[in-house]
Scaffold this active site. Structure first.
Site, PDB file in Angstrom:
ATOM      1  N   ASP A  13      43.519  33.542  45.665  1.00  4.30           N
ATOM      2  CA  ASP A  13      44.917  33.222  45.989  1.00  4.30           C
ATOM      3  C   ASP A  13      45.026  32.138  47.054  1.00  4.30           C
ATOM      4  OD1 ASP A  13      45.666  35.367  44.257  1.00  4.30           O
ATOM      5  OD2 ASP A  13      45.150  36.728  45.885  1.00  4.30           O
ATOM      6  N   LYS A  16      44.665  27.651  44.351  1.00  2.00           N
ATOM      7  CA  LYS A  16      43.828  26.834  43.443  1.00  2.00           C
ATOM      8  C   LYS A  16      44.656  26.220  42.333  1.00  2.00           C
ATOM      9  CE  LYS A  16      41.148  30.183  42.245  1.00  2.00           C
ATOM     10  NZ  LYS A  16      41.607  31.179  43.200  1.00  2.00           N
ATOM     11  N   GLY A  40      45.439  34.992  38.510  1.00  2.00           N
ATOM     12  CA  GLY A  40      46.864  34.683  38.473  1.00  2.00           C
ATOM     13  C   GLY A  40      47.108  33.331  39.107  1.00  2.00           C
ATOM     14  N   HIS A  41      47.110  32.312  38.292  1.00  3.48           N
ATOM     15  CA  HIS A  41      47.384  30.960  38.775  1.00  3.48           C
ATOM     16  C   HIS A  41      48.877  30.714  38.752  1.00  3.48           C
ATOM     17  CE1 HIS A  41      43.541  28.398  38.114  1.00  3.48           C
ATOM     18  NE2 HIS A  41      43.483  29.199  39.142  1.00  3.48           N
ATOM     19  N   GLN A 223      39.508  33.451  40.703  1.00  2.00           N
ATOM     20  CA  GLN A 223      39.076  34.258  41.850  1.00  2.00           C
ATOM     21  C   GLN A 223      38.478  33.329  42.927  1.00  2.00           C
ATOM     22  OE1 GLN A 223      37.799  35.618  38.561  1.00  2.00           O
ATOM     23  NE2 GLN A 223      39.906  36.279  38.475  1.00  2.00           N
TER      24      GLN A 223
HETATM   25  P1  IMP Z   1      38.899  42.828  39.088  1.00  2.00           P
HETATM   26  O1  IMP Z   1      38.505  41.407  38.959  1.00  2.00           O
HETATM   27  O2  IMP Z   1      40.222  43.146  38.448  1.00  2.00           O
HETATM   28  O3  IMP Z   1      37.817  43.750  38.643  1.00  2.00           O
HETATM   29  O4  IMP Z   1      39.135  43.140  40.651  1.00  2.00           O
HETATM   30  C1  IMP Z   1      38.069  43.134  41.578  1.00  2.00           C
HETATM   31  C2  IMP Z   1      38.527  42.618  42.937  1.00  2.00           C
HETATM   32  O5  IMP Z   1      38.813  41.235  42.850  1.00  2.00           O
HETATM   33  C3  IMP Z   1      39.793  43.279  43.459  1.00  2.00           C
HETATM   34  O6  IMP Z   1      39.701  43.357  44.867  1.00  2.00           O
HETATM   35  C4  IMP Z   1      40.870  42.311  43.035  1.00  2.00           C
HETATM   36  O7  IMP Z   1      42.017  42.440  43.842  1.00  2.00           O
HETATM   37  C5  IMP Z   1      40.170  40.995  43.237  1.00  2.00           C
HETATM   38  N1  IMP Z   1      40.668  39.925  42.361  1.00  2.00           N
HETATM   39  C6  IMP Z   1      40.439  39.757  41.045  1.00  2.00           C
HETATM   40  N2  IMP Z   1      41.019  38.661  40.578  1.00  2.00           N
HETATM   41  C7  IMP Z   1      41.625  38.076  41.617  1.00  2.00           C
HETATM   42  C8  IMP Z   1      42.377  36.854  41.762  1.00  2.00           C
HETATM   43  O8  IMP Z   1      42.580  36.076  40.826  1.00  2.00           O
HETATM   44  N3  IMP Z   1      42.843  36.598  43.017  1.00  2.00           N
HETATM   45  C9  IMP Z   1      42.595  37.414  44.071  1.00  2.00           C
HETATM   46  N4  IMP Z   1      41.896  38.549  43.967  1.00  2.00           N
HETATM   47  C10 IMP Z   1      41.411  38.876  42.767  1.00  2.00           C
END
Ligand code: IMP
Length: 439
Positions: A13, A16, A40-41, A223
């Site tokens: 977040d 990007k 989530g872009h 991420q």
């Molecule tokens: P998962 O990717 O849904 O398995 O989540 C694993 C961890 O990564 C959690 O702490 C999520 O909140 C974090 N996370 C996953 N995708 C994002 C993203 O796009 N932005 C920020 N945090 C993310």
């Protein structure tokens, strides 16, 4: 020809989407190489806000090729929802999907919730989008790839095995009843297969052909570094490699093709999900920044945890990703705070660390050592936008000092500075694609 990677240098977040969108405007091909619907872009364009999960940032430009690379785990339902949102808004994105990408199945989503609950204090606070279970199946060679989904007999056979196994796991290990039948899933996913088929192509080969044809390629990360399965704060990150190396493995080109690696750095820290966050603010300054920056998750709506900028993390991101440039975001959000702090080191059992330790148990015990800076005034949206013309030197002096300090400490030059919500609100000091510099 330039091949540029954009990655998050913190916990995700960082903004990007806006940086990727800036490069997407110039790129011929935009590639997503990791993650899936967990990303989530947000892109704000022409006053309209687009939240993308899978779709690459070039989707708003009809002439660009948008590749969903082999490193991605694709959830068809959400993917088609995104596409129909875009088409209903008048966009016709040109999307290519790697046959080697994996498919998120309904049982992955059920397992995500069940596994998180079982993990208790070690739960990562996932997005609940089935990401971990899908990548687990990929690594265990239990996964279903796009190229298998589109072969009806093979898909049926694999689904039969997996459905039986997952229903049993969910019921007997996690005590969860999974009610979607094999037939229901088969019918639904066979429909998706038909809809996906026209988009499937050898994406790695397409990228390489474009590079040879002197085109501009943007490899956009999802991420961020501290969520990387290897380099992040394990086990509180995501289940894929999110750092720059993954841009190669997740798209099908080699490391010798890469020219630029841009790390996106929010000028403070934010994070959704659990795990240690050494510079976290639990006071009114944190709440002020959260509210001012509307720091609530794009994918899940959760309030983000807020902290001061964490230099050990940024230095580590520079090292892990081989950053060639920094793209700062949210300078305007941090304005109006009288004194701002940067964590320059961690103190751990009497030792001063300039990089994060590997174990989360050690990170939990790290005490941030801060350097305090004078904050900068909020000059208002109009004046912030004027800075995009005036350049770095037109920024408030205190903000210049702050940003330059980070760049010098990390030893990576500043490429861009975000000073507002829209994609136009960027000061560009150096453009990775045109290699022009104003400094
Ligand atoms: P998962 O990717 O849904 O398995 O989540 C694993 C961890 O990564 C959690 O702490 C999520 O909140 C974090 N996370 C996953 N995708 C994002 C993203 O796009 N932005 C920020 N945090 C993310």
């Amino acid at each position: 020809m330039t091949v540029a990677i954009v990655v998050g240098a913190q916990w995700g977040d960082e903004g990007k989407g806006k940086v990727a969108d800036f490069y997407a405007e110039q790129a011929d091909i935009v590639v997503r190489f990791c993650g899936g619907a967990n990303a989530g872009h947000t892109i704000v364009s022409g006053g309209r806000r687009f939240a993308f999960n899978h779709v690459p940032s070039g989707a708003l430009y009809p002439e660009k090729i948008n590749i969903i690379g082999n490193g991605v785990v694709l959830e068809p339902k959400r993917f088609f929802e995104e596409l129909s949102y875009l088409t209903s808004a008048g966009y016709k994105p040109n999307i290519v999907i790697s046959p080697r990408a994996h498919v998120v199945m309904p049982y992955h989503i059920a397992l995500d919730g069940a596994e998180e609950e079982k993990k208790g204090a070690l739960a990562a606070g996932t997005t609940g989008r089935g990401i971990g279970p899908c990548y687990s199946d990929k690594a265990a060679r239990f996964g279903i790839r796009i190229d298998e989904l589109i072969q009806p007999a093979l898909f049926k056979e694999k689904l039969h095995t997996m459905h039986e196994l997952k229903v049993k796991m969910l019921r007997e290990i996690y005590g969860v009843e999974f009610n979607q039948t094999e037939e229901e899933i088969y019918n639904q996913y066979s429909e998706y297969a038909k809809m996906l088929t026209p988009m499937i192509a050898d994406s790695g080969g397409m990228i390489l052909d474009s590079i040879r044809a002197d085109k501009k390629v943007l490899l956009e990360g999802a991420q961020a570094t501290m969520l990387d399965i290897d380099h992040g704060v394990y086990p509180f990150g995501t289940s894929s490699n999110t750092s720059a190396g993954s841009a190669c493995t997740g798209s099908g080109i080699g490391p010798t093709e890469i020219d630029e690696v841009i790390g996106v750095v929010k000028v403070y820290t934010s994070r959704v999900g659990t795990g240690p966050l050494p510079t976290e603010l639990h006071d009114e300054t944190g709440q002020f920044i959260r509210d001012k920056g509307w720091e609530y998750g794009t994918a899940t709506g959760r309030p983000r945890r807020i902290g001061w900028l964490d230099l050990p993390t940024i230095k580590y991101a520079a090292q892990v990703n081989g950053l060639t440039g920094l793209a700062f975001t949210r300078l305007d959000t941090l304005s109006g705070v009288a004194k701002v702090k940067i964590c320059t080191h961690y103190e751990l059992s009497g030792r001063m660390l300039s990089l994060p330790p590997s174990s989360y148990t050690e990170i939990e015990r790290c005490k941030p050592v801060y350097q305090t800076f004078d904050g900068w005034e909020d000059i208002g949206a109009e004046k912030w936008r004027a800075c995009t013309k005036g350049g770095f030197e037109s920024l408030p002096n205190e903000a210049q000092t702050y940003l330059q300090f980070v760049s010098d400490e990390v030893n990576v030059p500043i490429y861009m500075i975000g000073v507002g919500r829209d994609r136009e609100d960027m000061i560009v000091l150096r453009d990775a694609f045109s290699k022009k510099s104003d400094r």
